[in-house]
Enzyme design. Structure first.
Site, PDB file in Angstrom:
ATOM      1  CG  HIS A  19      -2.018  -0.966   1.211  1.00  0.00           C
ATOM      2  ND1 HIS A  19      -3.268  -0.747   0.678  1.00  0.00           N
ATOM      3  CD2 HIS A  19      -2.040  -2.234   1.673  1.00  0.00           C
ATOM      4  CE1 HIS A  19      -4.003  -1.829   0.831  1.00  0.00           C
ATOM      5  NE2 HIS A  19      -3.284  -2.745   1.434  1.00  0.00           N
TER       6      HIS A  19
ATOM      7  CE  LYS B  88      -6.519  14.001  -0.223  1.00  0.00           C
ATOM      8  NZ  LYS B  88      -6.377  12.861  -1.065  1.00  0.00           N
ATOM      9  NE  ARG B  89      -3.313  10.554   9.732  1.00  0.00           N
ATOM     10  CZ  ARG B  89      -3.033   9.608  10.613  1.00  0.00           C
ATOM     11  NH1 ARG B  89      -3.922   8.668  10.883  1.00  0.00           N
ATOM     12  NH2 ARG B  89      -1.894   9.600  11.268  1.00  0.00           N
TER      13      ARG B  89
ATOM     14  CE  LYS C 201      -2.405  11.158   2.595  1.00  0.00           C
ATOM     15  NZ  LYS C 201      -3.159  10.223   1.726  1.00  0.00           N
TER      16      LYS C 201
ATOM     17  CB  THR D 117     -10.112   4.985  -1.125  1.00  0.00           C
ATOM     18  OG1 THR D 117      -9.590   5.372   0.145  1.00  0.00           O
ATOM     19  CG2 THR D 117      -9.454   3.703  -1.584  1.00  0.00           C
TER      20      THR D 117
ATOM     21  CE  LYS E  81     -13.814   5.873   0.742  1.00  0.00           C
ATOM     22  NZ  LYS E  81     -12.864   5.928   1.872  1.00  0.00           N
TER      23      LYS E  81
END
Ligand code: 26V
Length: 839
Positions: A378, A569-570, A575, A677, A681
């Site tokens: 992952h 998100k985290r 990111k 993911t 969504k």
């Protein structure tokens, strides 16, 4: 009839678990009284929640027993999903829709309310549930989506994990900074789990090994452990959507064995004994937040991994021997999926159990083991790769260390045979990293011991084969495949966005819920103005609800007609939430330079937790809040921009936020996000994506069409090339005056006047290394955001793009992903569970 001689058989209530509103009302009151010991006048909202939860659970139990019995008695092949994390989200609402009794229970609660006014509204009852936050983020949520799909597709499966007493921390925001609060999710009990003390197992630790010869003169090894812990299983049913299949999630809790420290017990050691007991029970106390800066070898974490893996394997072997046959057929009846390397010690543990406990020959045990496991990677980030020091292994798991050495010895012989005279390759592929202090490379152990290895999006799998596991992909090309992630449309559309789900079902029926490709039929509606209008109205009304929530939570008034631009998100540098912040500052500066500028009004919403101790991520949260303070309160802005950081991002939060998004921010540096993911969504709820060439973004764009996706930034190859050259952030700083302005403002304290140096570390990072190349992608990002703003001005066309995103998102259902795992990796078939009454 004489009652004393012939006691009447108590008539079984055939409607004990009936589904009529009357029966449900009776059941809720019964559960309140008989299970909770409360009656309506004194019951709290919590009590009512639990009464409803037990009422729903009662209606699951028959399915659950039927399912387990079918799997065991019919000798079917079973998937066992091993994961250190399961980020489940609330159970009640999900079980209600899966059982198809949402409306009936809602009506029962509403009717009861007329007799007992202190009963909360149905919506409030759903809100009360404390979600089990037994995961950090994507990996744990994926495991939960996959369980939903496994049950819905009627696949025989059991999931194993850890019953952490404290899950991922709750997040508060104080003065713009994150504050972590312990997650006490079990405070009021957990009505969804059933403890099975009769299925306890014992797990050993420490000590040493001793060779011996058995009665047949065979060389054997005995592990004389130092300590033992009990694993107690807590089971939760996972029901399929409108199916009779209810698979089991079995989570292990550690408890002290009655007599501890058996090898060193002496009268005087009582206090050591007590300490050991405390230590044993600490094992499953807390979920470790990912250390997002580097892999930190916490011994307790390795203990947790070994503990749940050993419990689960012993459980599987017990079930196999009892119901399925002898151990030489284990791999025919079970396949074990390793969710990342966290459970990879299972490979050594299965060898230990087969060779030392069940006395199989090494070769046979290895043959079974390597036909049993499959491994999903992952993350490519080097700092995410698990490696444990030999020293720790030696003290905790001395026998497993020997086994790993033996596996490695035999494996390297194979490598040497295939690649003669390639010492460098041997060094690279070894399970042991010998470059400095010696470590075990868990990804190598997983790769050698598994029959299949997969990445979680096409690009990620390619990079996995080219980089992290290149040598393994060359040696075992047949093991590798891609399985692009997916998410469950039950939780993330049907449940979280009932208005949109209803509109869709009105137009195309309900088949999409179990077959998401059916959404494609929506394409034929994009040119129907009435449908588009309804679509738009729904989005608006959901945005109004979120605006209302934000006003209540934060006291910030936002305009529901503005473009809702969301990053949830985290919080991690890769990111790039701070790239998003640079855009906000740029828009702000444009307004300041020209207050009458015509810009598309936007509301920027952020949500996400930062690992405690990950200073740069904490500082980014503070920066978002500091920029929010300035932007939200500047009269020149005239409410055209608003910035909101919503605290405590979790599954419940996510379900509220995805449906309200117009724009989904997926802006990681290319090559860094394995899949993502959240991107799926958001799109599933009609948001358009602004995203990089990264993870599953690439496939989402391909699916929804490049005209309906805002792509920007470097490709992975360009990132690679730039990193290989001598990249200089200052060059980009000097090139772009907007960028320079924004950076300077952060640097001289424009957003932190009381502490001008506050954001200096963030800037130093950007201006010295800029590891995630924000300065390079900034220009592309701003240009792309301008296209977004322009596009949003044409709401009709925007709506069409939104509809097309939903219509073409079918591929990203976790049902598709699970079907691929079943057909291409696990080779398991669906099994229909027939309803049967146990009473
Ligand atoms: C990430 C990192 C990143 C930097 C350093 C340390 C560290 C430690 C752990 C992790 C988490 C790795 C596992 C994980 O959660 N990966 C996520 O898995 C999701 C499901 O496949 C996927 O969508 C995300 O892209 C991926 O980050």
């Amino acid at each position: 009839m004489n009652k004393n001689i012939n006691p009447p058989i108590i008539p079984m209530e055939d409607n004990r678990t009936g589904l009529s509103v009357e029966t449900l009302k009776r059941a809720i009151l019964d559960n309140l009284f008989y299970v909770q010991g409360k009656f309506p006048a004194i019951a709290t909202p919590q009590d009512y929640y639990r009464a409803v939860a037990y009422t729903v659970r009662d209606r699951l139990l028959q399915h659950w027993f039927n399912t387990s019995e079918t799997y065991l008695k019919e000798n079917v092949r079973i998937v066992a999903y091993l994961s250190s994390e399961f980020l489940l989200g609330p159970h009640l609402s999900n079980n209600l829709i899966n059982l198809g009794i949402n409306e009936a229970v809602c009506q029962a609660v509403t009717e009861l309310k007329s007799d007992f006014p202190n009963i909360p509204d149905f919506a409030e009852i759903l809100e009360i549930e404390e979600e089990p936050g037994l995961g950090n983020g994507g990996l744990g949520r994926l495991a939960a989506c996959y369980m939903d799909s496994l049950a819905t597709l009627e696949i025989p499966a059991i999931s194993y994990g850890i019953r952490y007493e404290f899950g991922i921390f709750d997040q508060e925001i104080e003065n713009g900074w994150q504050k972590e609060i312990t997650d006490k999710w079990l405070k009021f009990g957990n009505p969804w789990e059933i403890v099975r003390p009769e299925a306890e197992v014992k797990v050993k630790w420490g000590g040493h090994t001793e060779p011996y010869f058995d009665e047949n003169g065979r060389y054997q090894v005995k592990w004389i452990a130092h300590k033992e812990v009990k694993g107690i299983p807590y089971d939760t049913p996972i029901l399929g959507y409108k199916k009779y299949t209810a698979n089991t999630l079995r989570l292990w809790k550690a408890e002290a064995v009655e007599c501890l420290n058996f090898s060193i017990f002496k009268a005087g050691d009582y206090f050591d004994e007590v300490q050991d007991k405390v230590d044993s029970e600490n094992l499953t106390k807390i979920l470790y937040p990912n250390d997002d800066t580097c892999f930190t070898p916490q011994p307790l974490r390795l203990e947790q991994q070994y503990f749940f893996v050993s419990c689960s394997l012993q459980d599987i072997i017990r079930l196999h021997l009892k119901y399925k046959g002898s151990l030489d057929t284990l791999h025919e009846k079970f396949t074990l999926q390793l969710n990342d390397t966290h459970p990879a010690i299972a490979i050594a543990e299965l060898m230990h159990l087969l060779v030392d406990e069940h006395h199989l020959e090494w070769e046979q045990a290895w043959d079974i083991t390597t036909k049993t496991f499959a491994y999903t990677n992952h993350s490519l980030l080097p700092e995410a790769l698990e490696r444990w020091s030999i020293r720790l292994f030696q003290s905790l798991l001395p026998r497993h260390l020997q086994i790993i050495y033996e596996i490695n010895y035999r494996f390297l012989q194979e490598v040497a045979l295939k690649y003669p005279d390639d010492r460098d390759r041997l060094r690279r592929m070894s399970l042991i990293d010998e470059t400095g202090d010696r470590y075990i490379r868990m990804a190598h152990l997983a790769s050698v011991g598994s029959y299949a290895i997969n990445g979680v999006a096409a690009l990620h799998t390619e990079l996995l084969k080219e980089e992290v596991l290149q040598d393994f992909a060359q040696m075992y090309p047949e093991k590798f495949s891609n399985k692009t992630n997916g998410v469950t449309p039950r939780r993330f559309l049907l449940l979280s966005n009932p208005k949109l789900a209803d509109l869709i079902s009105q137009k195309i029926g309900e088949d999409w819920i179990n077959n998401l490709e059916e959404l494609r039929q929506l394409e034929s509606f994009v040119d129907r103005p009435d449908f588009c209008q309804k679509w738009r109205n729904i989005k608006l009304s959901i945005k109004q609800e979120l605006a209302h929530y934000i006003e209540q939570e934060k006291g910030i008034k936002i305009d529901p007609y503005s473009l809702f631009d969301i990053q949830a998100k985290r919080i991690h540098e890769y990111k790039r939430p701070h790239l998003n912040v640079l855009h906000i500052i740029t828009l702000y500066n444009k307004i300041k330079a020209n207050p009458d500028i015509d810009i598309t009004p936007r509301t920027f919403i952020f949500g996400g937790k930062a690992t405690p101790g990950y200073f740069m991520a904490q500082l980014i949260i503070k920066l978002i809040n500091s920029v929010a303070d300035v932007v939200n309160n500047d009269p020149d802005v005239r409410d055209r921009l608003k910035v909101v950081f919503l605290k405590d991002y979790n599954v419940k939060f996510a379900q509220r936020v995805y449906p309200a998004a117009d724009l989904s921010e997926q802006i990681s540096l290319a090559g860094r996000e394995a899949s993502g993911t959240g991107n799926m969504k958001f799109a599933m709820n009609g948001a358009l994506t602004i995203g990089t060439f990264d993870g599953a973004n690439i496939e989402i764009r391909e699916a929804v069409g490049c005209d309906n996706f805002f792509l920007f930034g470097l490709t992975e190859e360009e990132v690679y090339a730039l990193k290989a050259s001598d990249y200089n952030p200052w060059y980009y700083y000097h090139q772009n005056s907007y960028l320079r302005h924004a950076i300077d403002q952060i640097g001289y304290g424009f957003f932190s006047p009381q502490d001008p140096e506050l954001f200096r570390p963030l800037l130093d990072n950007l201006m010295t290394s800029d590891e995630y190349l924000l300065l390079v992608d900034y220009g592309f990002y701003i240009e792309c955001q301008e296209r977004v703003s322009q596009a949003y001005r044409d709401l009709e066309n925007w709506t069409k793009m939104s509809i097309l995103n939903v219509a073409r998102i079918g591929k990203f259902s976790s049902d598709r992903a699970i079907r691929e795992y079943c057909q291409e990796i696990w080779h398991v078939e669906p099994v229909t569970v027939e309803p049967k009454n146990y009473l």
